[in-house]
Design a protein around this motif. Structure first.
Motif, short mmCIF file in Angstrom:
data_model
loop_
_atom_site.label_atom_id
_atom_site.label_comp_id
_atom_site.label_asym_id
_atom_site.label_seq_id
_atom_site.Cartn_x
_atom_site.Cartn_y
_atom_site.Cartn_z
N SER A 1 28.00 43.97 32.15
CA SER A 1 29.14 43.31 31.57
C SER A 1 30.31 42.84 32.56
O SER A 1 30.47 43.68 33.28
N VAL A 2 30.89 41.54 32.23
CA VAL A 2 32.22 41.36 33.16
C VAL A 2 33.47 42.00 33.19
O VAL A 2 33.83 42.26 31.84
N ILE A 3 34.00 42.61 34.35
CA ILE A 3 35.21 43.41 34.02
C ILE A 3 36.40 42.45 34.59
O ILE A 3 37.60 42.41 34.06
N GLN A 4 36.19 41.94 36.00
CA GLN A 4 37.34 41.16 36.45
C GLN A 4 36.58 40.19 37.59
O GLN A 4 35.60 40.40 38.03
N THR A 5 37.31 39.31 37.84
CA THR A 5 37.05 38.30 39.18
C THR A 5 38.18 37.96 39.79
O THR A 5 39.55 37.70 39.24
N VAL A 6 38.23 38.20 41.19
CA VAL A 6 39.36 38.04 41.96
C VAL A 6 38.83 37.14 43.08
O VAL A 6 37.69 36.73 43.55
N SER A 7 39.96 36.28 43.71
CA SER A 7 39.69 35.44 44.61
C SER A 7 39.48 36.21 45.85
O SER A 7 40.02 37.24 46.32
N THR A 8 38.77 35.39 46.99
CA THR A 8 38.52 36.16 48.19
C THR A 8 39.03 35.13 49.14
O THR A 8 38.95 35.60 50.48
N ILE A 9 39.90 34.27 48.73
CA ILE A 9 40.53 33.59 49.96
C ILE A 9 42.22 33.44 49.48
O ILE A 9 42.49 33.63 48.43
N PRO A 10 43.15 33.37 50.17
CA PRO A 10 44.54 33.45 49.98
C PRO A 10 45.06 32.26 49.04
O PRO A 10 44.10 31.10 49.32
N GLU A 11 45.78 32.49 48.32
CA GLU A 11 46.30 31.37 47.30
C GLU A 11 46.58 29.97 48.37
O GLU A 11 46.70 29.02 47.80
N THR A 12 47.28 30.35 49.57
CA THR A 12 47.78 29.21 50.14
C THR A 12 46.77 28.10 50.87
O THR A 12 47.07 27.24 51.53
N TYR A 13 45.65 28.86 50.82
CA TYR A 13 44.44 28.24 51.55
C TYR A 13 43.82 27.08 50.70
O TYR A 13 43.44 27.57 49.54
N ASP A 14 43.83 25.87 51.11
CA ASP A 14 43.18 25.04 50.32
C ASP A 14 42.16 24.12 51.02
O ASP A 14 41.77 22.91 50.67
N GLY A 15 41.51 24.59 52.20
CA GLY A 15 40.38 23.94 52.84
C GLY A 15 39.04 24.18 52.19
O GLY A 15 39.06 24.95 51.31
#
Length: 365
Positions: free
Chosen positions: A247-261
């Motif tokens: 069952s899913v608990i959490q999902t987080v990004s692996t890159i910085p918020e400012t990175y758009d490449g």
């Protein structure tokens, strides 16, 4: 002089992309003091040896040949190489064992050493390979094959069909889990060792367009973690060890918020003490570091650290938890980082080994 010799330990194996006449399997050792790497052995004859796994006994190393076809037969192959118990060096490559699907990209071994499991990326399928008592695959005629099915996903050029990217058993249970990038989910199987078969018992769907790639289990707590290649994220899952369901608990990004490449998340590992999680980014060319909350399994960002090269497809953490080695495929190097056990943070050692297209690191026993 004696202390210098003793510092050379930490045997590990590297798999690389390359043709049959190129060196694609390497035996190396790590200097536990400086982080330096010494090459001990190189082997050819195993084209695109993109993933490796060691038998629980330490006596056999397995590698996939990530190919669309081999010996005129559609699909890739699994091979086995005996490991010298004294030196850790590898013997002659064994016979090809068909995976019955194109581009096998992952291999794992049951905790009891009775079977190896392979995931066929382009084939959208998995295979179970029974092993003899000495770890040698029993042969292609005894291999069982399981095909996934799904509707096209939202990332049209990557999710037009199922793409099994990882298959790994949960230690201490009969359950085996497959992260399928095309299906946006983790497929759950029960391994029936007495029959050498897999029974599909469920699926844990993830967010559309996630593209799950690799999955790891917490060494102590009932949590699993999936790195999502297409979404550049990690999903935290709770594991029911009795039913095998997730069952899913959490999902987080692996890159910085400012990175758009451009970025594709790749590999994922947990420190031996279970306190920190690491995930590699191809594009951002970094290792994301997260602290793991013991009670909930949730992740908190600690650090983004350069991978020391270009496109860190895979990486490994030494069994003692002192170093992280990043296999940078495009820049052709393995970069060594010191892992600080209290903070989880990485610092560069300045040590690196040049190696053509390294893509997987597996530590010896």
């Amino acid at each position: 002089m004696i202390s210098d010799l003793l510092s050379w330990s930490g045997l590990f194996y590297v798999g690389s992309y390359g043709s049959a006449d190129e060196y694609t399997i390497h035996v190396c050792r790590l200097n536990q003091s400086s982080g330096g790497i010494e090459m001990l052995q190189r082997l050819d004859g195993a084209p695109n040896a993109s993933f490796l796994a060691l038998h629980p006994s330490g006596g056999m190393l397995y590698a996939v040949k990530e190919l669309a076809e081999h010996n005129g037969t559609p699909g890739g192959a699994l091979i086995a190489l005996p490991v010298d118990p004294e030196t850790g060096l590898l013997g002659t490559i064994g016979e090809d064992n068909p995976t019955f699907g194109a581009h096998p990209c992952y291999v794992s071994v049951a905790a009891d050493g009775s079977a190896a499991f392979t995931a066929n990326y382009s084939g959208g399928s998995i295979a179970l390979h029974p092993l003899e008592a000495n770890g040698v695959p029993a042969g292609g005629h005894k291999t069982s094959h399981y095909v996934h099915e799904c509707k096209p996903g939202p990332v049209a050029d990557r999710q037009e069909a199922p793409h099994a990217h990882c298959i790994t058993p949960l230690p201490g249970t009969p359950f085996v889990y497959v992260a399928d990038l095309g299906m946006d989910g983790v497929v759950i199987y029960r391994y029936k060792a007495e029959a050498f078969s897999l029974e599909r018992i469920g699926e844990c769907p993830l967010a559309p367009g996630s593209g799950p790639r690799h999955l790891v289990f917490h060494p102590k707590e009932p949590f699993a973690y999936v790195t999502n290649e297409l979404a550049s994220s990690v999903t935290v899952l709770r594991v029911d060890r009795k039913s095998g369901l997730l069952s899913v608990i959490q999902t987080v990004s692996t890159i910085p918020e400012t990175y758009d490449g451009y970025n594709d998340s790749a590999d994922i590992h947990i420190s031996p003490d279970g306190r920190f999680l690491y995930s590699s980014n191809r594009g951002h060319d970094s290792i994301a570091v997260f602290a793991i909350e013991e009670e909930t399994g949730c992740l908190t960002l600690v650090q983004f650290h350069t991978s020391g090269g270009v496109q860190p497809r895979n990486f490994g953490i030494t069994p003692g938890g002192d170093f992280l080695l990043a296999a940078n495929q495009k820049s052709g190097n393995i970069a060594v980082f010191r892992l600080h056990k209290e903070s989880g943070r990485l610092t560069a050692t300045g040590q690196s080994l040049q190696l053509s297209s390294p893509v997987n690191i597996t530590f010896g026993r």
